[in-house]
Write a protein that holds these residues in place. Structure first.
Motif, PDB file in Angstrom:
ATOM      1  N   SER A  59       0.829  -1.207   0.000  1.00  0.00           N
ATOM      2  CA  SER A  59       0.000   0.000   0.000  1.00  0.00           C
ATOM      3  C   SER A  59       0.862   1.254   0.000  1.00  0.00           C
ATOM      4  CB  SER A  59      -0.930   0.008   1.227  1.00  0.00           C
ATOM      5  OG  SER A  59      -2.083  -0.759   0.999  1.00  0.00           O
ATOM      6  N   LYS A  60       1.892   1.261   0.838  1.00  0.00           N
ATOM      7  CA  LYS A  60       2.764   2.437   0.925  1.00  0.00           C
ATOM      8  C   LYS A  60       3.496   2.685  -0.390  1.00  0.00           C
ATOM      9  CE  LYS A  60       3.568   2.406   5.921  1.00  0.00           C
ATOM     10  NZ  LYS A  60       4.565   2.203   7.002  1.00  0.00           N
ATOM     11  N   LEU A  61       3.973   1.619  -1.021  1.00  0.00           N
ATOM     12  CA  LEU A  61       4.669   1.760  -2.293  1.00  0.00           C
ATOM     13  C   LEU A  61       3.773   2.436  -3.331  1.00  0.00           C
ATOM     14  CD1 LEU A  61       7.328   0.886  -3.864  1.00  0.00           C
ATOM     15  CD2 LEU A  61       5.956  -1.059  -4.670  1.00  0.00           C
ATOM     16  N   ILE A  62       2.506   2.045  -3.343  1.00  0.00           N
ATOM     17  CA  ILE A  62       1.582   2.575  -4.352  1.00  0.00           C
ATOM     18  C   ILE A  62       1.212   4.021  -4.054  1.00  0.00           C
ATOM     19  CG2 ILE A  62      -0.724   2.311  -5.359  1.00  0.00           C
ATOM     20  CD1 ILE A  62      -0.288  -0.778  -4.842  1.00  0.00           C
ATOM     21  N   TYR A  63       0.878   4.322  -2.792  1.00  0.00           N
ATOM     22  CA  TYR A  63       0.486   5.716  -2.562  1.00  0.00           C
ATOM     23  C   TYR A  63       1.683   6.668  -2.546  1.00  0.00           C
ATOM     24  CZ  TYR A  63       0.732   5.055   2.697  1.00  0.00           C
ATOM     25  OH  TYR A  63       1.075   4.810   4.000  1.00  0.00           O
ATOM     26  N   LYS A  64       2.884   6.151  -2.296  1.00  0.00           N
ATOM     27  CA  LYS A  64       4.075   7.001  -2.449  1.00  0.00           C
ATOM     28  C   LYS A  64       4.322   7.321  -3.928  1.00  0.00           C
ATOM     29  CE  LYS A  64       6.469   5.722   1.816  1.00  0.00           C
ATOM     30  NZ  LYS A  64       7.605   4.976   2.439  1.00  0.00           N
ATOM     31  N   ALA A  65       3.945   6.406  -4.810  1.00  0.00           N
ATOM     32  CA  ALA A  65       4.085   6.667  -6.246  1.00  0.00           C
ATOM     33  C   ALA A  65       3.198   7.836  -6.679  1.00  0.00           C
ATOM     34  CB  ALA A  65       3.721   5.413  -7.042  1.00  0.00           C
ATOM     35  N   ALA A  66       2.137   8.094  -5.909  1.00  0.00           N
ATOM     36  CA  ALA A  66       1.243   9.218  -6.205  1.00  0.00           C
ATOM     37  C   ALA A  66       1.666  10.491  -5.485  1.00  0.00           C
ATOM     38  CB  ALA A  66      -0.188   8.868  -5.802  1.00  0.00           C
ATOM     39  N   ASN A  67       2.734  10.408  -4.672  1.00  0.00           N
ATOM     40  CA  ASN A  67       3.269  11.570  -3.952  1.00  0.00           C
ATOM     41  C   ASN A  67       2.197  12.268  -3.118  1.00  0.00           C
ATOM     42  OD1 ASN A  67       5.316  13.339  -3.152  1.00  0.00           O
ATOM     43  ND2 ASN A  67       4.885  14.770  -4.806  1.00  0.00           N
ATOM     44  N   ILE A  68       1.482  11.490  -2.326  1.00  0.00           N
ATOM     45  CA  ILE A  68       0.444  12.052  -1.465  1.00  0.00           C
ATOM     46  C   ILE A  68       1.060  12.969  -0.413  1.00  0.00           C
ATOM     47  CG2 ILE A  68      -1.237  11.462   0.338  1.00  0.00           C
ATOM     48  CD1 ILE A  68      -2.087   9.114  -1.351  1.00  0.00           C
ATOM     49  N   GLN A  69       0.438  14.123  -0.220  1.00  0.00           N
ATOM     50  CA  GLN A  69       0.856  15.102   0.789  1.00  0.00           C
ATOM     51  C   GLN A  69      -0.333  15.413   1.702  1.00  0.00           C
ATOM     52  OE1 GLN A  69       4.110  16.241   0.761  1.00  0.00           O
ATOM     53  NE2 GLN A  69       4.465  14.906  -1.015  1.00  0.00           N
ATOM     54  N   GLU A  70      -0.011  15.853   2.913  1.00  0.00           N
ATOM     55  CA  GLU A  70      -1.077  16.205   3.853  1.00  0.00           C
ATOM     56  C   GLU A  70      -1.945  17.317   3.285  1.00  0.00           C
ATOM     57  OE1 GLU A  70       0.617  16.874   7.712  1.00  0.00           O
ATOM     58  OE2 GLU A  70       1.108  14.754   7.966  1.00  0.00           O
ATOM     59  N   GLY A  71      -3.241  17.204   3.563  1.00  0.00           N
ATOM     60  CA  GLY A  71      -4.198  18.186   3.086  1.00  0.00           C
ATOM     61  C   GLY A  71      -4.830  17.843   1.751  1.00  0.00           C
ATOM     62  N   MET A  72      -4.407  16.758   1.132  1.00  0.00           N
ATOM     63  CA  MET A  72      -4.945  16.377  -0.174  1.00  0.00           C
ATOM     64  C   MET A  72      -6.304  15.688  -0.047  1.00  0.00           C
ATOM     65  SD  MET A  72      -1.779  14.962  -2.490  1.00  0.00           S
ATOM     66  CE  MET A  72      -0.675  16.090  -3.331  1.00  0.00           C
ATOM     67  N   ARG A  73      -7.004  15.651  -1.169  1.00  0.00           N
ATOM     68  CA  ARG A  73      -8.246  14.875  -1.277  1.00  0.00           C
ATOM     69  C   ARG A  73      -7.941  13.632  -2.098  1.00  0.00           C
ATOM     70  NH1 ARG A  73     -13.969  15.388  -3.733  1.00  0.00           N
ATOM     71  NH2 ARG A  73     -15.236  14.652  -1.978  1.00  0.00           N
ATOM     72  N   VAL A  74      -8.184  12.463  -1.508  1.00  0.00           N
ATOM     73  CA  VAL A  74      -7.747  11.192  -2.079  1.00  0.00           C
ATOM     74  C   VAL A  74      -8.945  10.270  -2.277  1.00  0.00           C
ATOM     75  CG1 VAL A  74      -6.268   9.171  -1.754  1.00  0.00           C
ATOM     76  CG2 VAL A  74      -5.526  11.414  -0.902  1.00  0.00           C
ATOM     77  N   LEU A  75      -9.010   9.639  -3.431  1.00  0.00           N
ATOM     78  CA  LEU A  75     -10.037   8.634  -3.727  1.00  0.00           C
ATOM     79  C   LEU A  75      -9.381   7.273  -3.849  1.00  0.00           C
ATOM     80  CD1 LEU A  75     -12.932   7.783  -4.623  1.00  0.00           C
ATOM     81  CD2 LEU A  75     -12.236   8.345  -6.970  1.00  0.00           C
ATOM     82  N   ASP A  76      -9.855   6.299  -3.057  1.00  0.00           N
ATOM     83  CA  ASP A  76      -9.370   4.919  -3.153  1.00  0.00           C
ATOM     84  C   ASP A  76     -10.479   4.085  -3.779  1.00  0.00           C
ATOM     85  OD1 ASP A  76      -7.966   2.566  -2.894  1.00  0.00           O
ATOM     86  OD2 ASP A  76      -8.370   2.322  -0.754  1.00  0.00           O
ATOM     87  N   VAL A  77     -10.274   3.681  -5.027  1.00  0.00           N
ATOM     88  CA  VAL A  77     -11.282   2.938  -5.783  1.00  0.00           C
ATOM     89  C   VAL A  77     -11.054   1.438  -5.572  1.00  0.00           C
ATOM     90  CG1 VAL A  77     -12.307   2.552  -8.047  1.00  0.00           C
ATOM     91  CG2 VAL A  77     -11.355   4.790  -7.476  1.00  0.00           C
ATOM     92  N   GLY A  78     -12.138   0.682  -5.361  1.00  0.00           N
ATOM     93  CA  GLY A  78     -12.000  -0.733  -5.041  1.00  0.00           C
ATOM     94  C   GLY A  78     -11.311  -0.882  -3.693  1.00  0.00           C
ATOM     95  N   CYS A  79     -11.804  -0.152  -2.701  1.00  0.00           N
ATOM     96  CA  CYS A  79     -11.093   0.030  -1.434  1.00  0.00           C
ATOM     97  C   CYS A  79     -11.099  -1.195  -0.529  1.00  0.00           C
ATOM     98  CB  CYS A  79     -11.664   1.224  -0.681  1.00  0.00           C
ATOM     99  SG  CYS A  79     -13.404   1.028  -0.180  1.00  0.00           S
ATOM    100  N   GLY A  80     -11.829  -2.250  -0.899  1.00  0.00           N
ATOM    101  CA  GLY A  80     -11.818  -3.466  -0.088  1.00  0.00           C
ATOM    102  C   GLY A  80     -12.277  -3.225   1.332  1.00  0.00           C
ATOM    103  N   PHE A  81     -11.523  -3.734   2.299  1.00  0.00           N
ATOM    104  CA  PHE A  81     -11.851  -3.569   3.716  1.00  0.00           C
ATOM    105  C   PHE A  81     -11.252  -2.285   4.288  1.00  0.00           C
ATOM    106  CE2 PHE A  81     -11.696  -8.452   3.670  1.00  0.00           C
ATOM    107  CZ  PHE A  81     -13.029  -8.538   3.308  1.00  0.00           C
ATOM    108  N   GLY A  82     -10.749  -1.417   3.432  1.00  0.00           N
ATOM    109  CA  GLY A  82     -10.227  -0.129   3.878  1.00  0.00           C
ATOM    110  C   GLY A  82      -8.786  -0.144   4.324  1.00  0.00           C
ATOM    111  N   GLY A  83      -8.020  -1.155   3.926  1.00  0.00           N
ATOM    112  CA  GLY A  83      -6.644  -1.285   4.385  1.00  0.00           C
ATOM    113  C   GLY A  83      -5.735  -0.139   3.960  1.00  0.00           C
TER     114      GLY A  83
END
Length: 281
Positions: A59-83
């Motif tokens: 999970s960390k590898l994937i969201y780091k590829a998106a360069n997530i920063q605090e304050g952003m609005r993020v959509l997790d599609v096919g979120c499963g159990f919310g992991g």
């Protein structure tokens, strides 16, 4: 939205095991429902504790590829159990996170397990990844962790993703991808394996990297990250096989289909990729 019940045998089995208080299934697959990532797979330990760390790492590898920063609005599609959302919730503050899934059973568990921390806002909604019930240009990042192959079509999903992303917003995903060139025997193995795998893990629609390049061009997305982690996810299979072999019943189909997947990846007939895109201005 009208409630939809998706009968995926894999999720049916997991939810049944959770109801039976199967601690192994709960620990291994109760948070993240995706494969693990080991930077040094030769050091992997075939146990559930190591798998928990590895699934968090993916999970960390994937969201780091998106360069997530605090304050952003993020959509997790096919979120499963919310992991993945739980991981973001643990590691960032002031995020506004939306998780979407077509299967309400998974969303019910996600709502129960994931509560906002650190001034984060979290919402789980039921919806179709190829027809997102969301306004245009309202997200900084879209994530699709090991789920896109279940969607009716990749083009519709990427088009919808491009629509809801703000300019220069990013999409990060992981997917099972076919090598661009396949020999005839590989096609036979692929279709036979696909038929058997679908009986447990659900229908999977594979494509090649050439397909992805064409889809990106059509949907206004520019590739910014492309990482092959096939070798780094392989220990997942031995851990899943160990968990499935210890189930009370129904062990044959989970184990057999997992063995097919293990062979297809260890022989590199199917690759595992992490890809990130940026929406063009």
């Amino acid at each position: 939205m009208k409630e939809v019940s998706i009968q995926l045998p894999y999720f049916d089995l997991l939810l049944q095991e959770f109801d039976k208080k199967n601690t192994d299934a709960e620990q291994a697959l109760g948070r993240h429902v995706h494969w693990g990532y080991w930077p040094n797979p030769e050091l992997a330990k075939i146990n559930i504790v190591d798998f928990e760390i590895a699934t968090e790492n993916l999970s960390k590898l994937i969201y780091k590829a998106a360069n997530i920063q605090e304050g952003m609005r993020v959509l997790d599609v096919g979120c499963g159990f919310g992991g993945t959302i739980a991981s973001l919730n643990d590691n960032f503050s002031s995020l506004e996170i939306v998780g979407i899934n077509i299967d309400n059973r998974q969303l019910e568990r996600a709502r129960e397990k994931v509560k906002p921390l650190g001034n984060n806002k979290i919402e789980f909604i039921q919806g179709n990844a190829c027809n997102l019930p969301l306004e245009a240009e309202t997200f900084d990042v879209v994530l699709a962790v090991e789920c896109i192959f279940h969607f009716p079509e990749r083009f519709a999903f990427l088009k919808e993703t491009s629509r809801v992303l703000r300019p220069e917003g990013k999409l990060a995903l992981s997917d099972f991808v076919l090598p661009n060139k396949q020999f005839f025997i590989d096609f036979l193995l692929y279709y036979l394996g696909k038929m058997l795998i679908s009986s447990f893990y659900g229908d999977a629609k594979c494509c090649t990297m050439e397909d992805y390049k064409n889809l990106a061009l059509k949907t206004g997305l520019k590739e910014i990250v492309h990482q092959d982690i096939t070798a780094e996810i392989l220990p997942t299979y031995d851990i899943l096989l160990d968990v499935f072999k210890r189930l009370d019943k129904g062990r044959f189909i989970p184990c057999w289909t997992t063995e097919i997947l293990k062979y297809s990846q260890s022989s590199e007939r199917v690759l595992y990729k992490v890809i990130a895109y940026e929406k063009k201005n």
